[in-house]
Enzyme design. Sequence first.
Site, PDB file in Angstrom:
ATOM      1  N   SER A 142      29.154  86.978 -28.576  1.00 43.68           N
ATOM      2  CA  SER A 142      28.226  87.052 -27.450  1.00 43.68           C
ATOM      3  C   SER A 142      28.847  86.259 -26.311  1.00 43.68           C
ATOM      4  CB  SER A 142      26.891  86.410 -27.844  1.00 43.68           C
ATOM      5  OG  SER A 142      26.063  86.230 -26.711  1.00 43.68           O
ATOM      6  N   TYR A 155      21.272  79.132 -30.272  1.00 41.60           N
ATOM      7  CA  TYR A 155      22.004  80.404 -30.354  1.00 41.60           C
ATOM      8  C   TYR A 155      23.428  80.240 -29.821  1.00 41.60           C
ATOM      9  CZ  TYR A 155      22.925  85.407 -29.513  1.00 41.60           C
ATOM     10  OH  TYR A 155      23.462  86.667 -29.494  1.00 41.60           O
TER      11      TYR A 155
HETATM   12  C1  8X3 Z   1      23.013  87.953 -26.107  1.00 36.40           C
HETATM   13  C2  8X3 Z   1      23.365  87.403 -24.781  1.00 36.40           C
HETATM   14  O1  8X3 Z   1      22.509  85.975 -22.833  1.00 36.40           O
HETATM   15  O2  8X3 Z   1      20.895  86.520 -24.559  1.00 36.40           O
HETATM   16  O3  8X3 Z   1      23.955  87.659 -27.073  1.00 36.40           O
HETATM   17  O4  8X3 Z   1      22.620  84.927 -24.987  1.00 36.40           O
HETATM   18  S1  8X3 Z   1      22.289  86.149 -24.306  1.00 36.40           S
END
Ligand code: 8X3
Length: 257
Positions: A142, A155
């Site tokens: 990502s 995340y």
């Molecule tokens: C998804 C991109 O910007 O939501 O992997 O982290 S974000």
Amino acid sequence: MATAALRTAVVTGASSGIGAATARRLAAEGYHVVLTARRADRIEALAAELTAAGHEATAYALDVTDRAAVDAFAAFLDRFPSVNVLVNNAGGALGADPVATGDPDDWRRMYEVNVLGVLHTTQALLPALTASGDGTVVVVSSTAGHGVYEGGAGYVAAKHGAHVLAETLRLEIVGRPVRVIEIAPGMVRTDEFAVTRFRGDQEKAARVYEGVAEPLTAEDVADTIGWAVTRPPHVNIDLLVVRPRAQASNTKVHREL
Ligand code: 8X3
């Protein structure tokens, strides 16, 4: 591609979004696609659809965070003549809380699926990918693996982990016939990513894409994966960052409100 008919590509998280689109794309490229995800009904339906369309597809229910299950899956793959491609796509975000109040359980679960899930499948399939003489490991990370944003640390930390895994593996296995490709998508509108992140809150999920003319689609990302995987074997796309035109960085998005 005449030789591709005998080749096998494994896609994790193939029940929806980027994983499902990638399975479709690689099936169209002539791979026998092995679809894995926790939701058996979804991948079975997709495998049936692909088979009915004349492609080769197999569904295998799998939770990539369960190492014993991943090892059993690797043994199941022995029945295929070769395992050529592994697309580590299973992953996701939980919550968008600041560091000060983020739930450690969310962080733990995100690390499990986004990092350990990739580790499990990659470790388990690496011998077969190497034996194929032309293997490819794709890590769908990502843009969160390449820069921080407020409310994203759990995340972001996990996706940085996936990025580090890809970079390090590439160093460690150089000389073996296995490529390591990282695809880092930015804003992609899929049915589930934001809804899962906000635990079913459709309004919050919709706000992620509010006013953005054209977020990427799952098919856009599958297109980059399909392109990278089908380059000649000596061509390794180390890292491909793909964003919608309206997104200049993780924190700079053009919205027409
Ligand atoms: C998804 C991109 O910007 O939501 O992997 O982290 S974000």
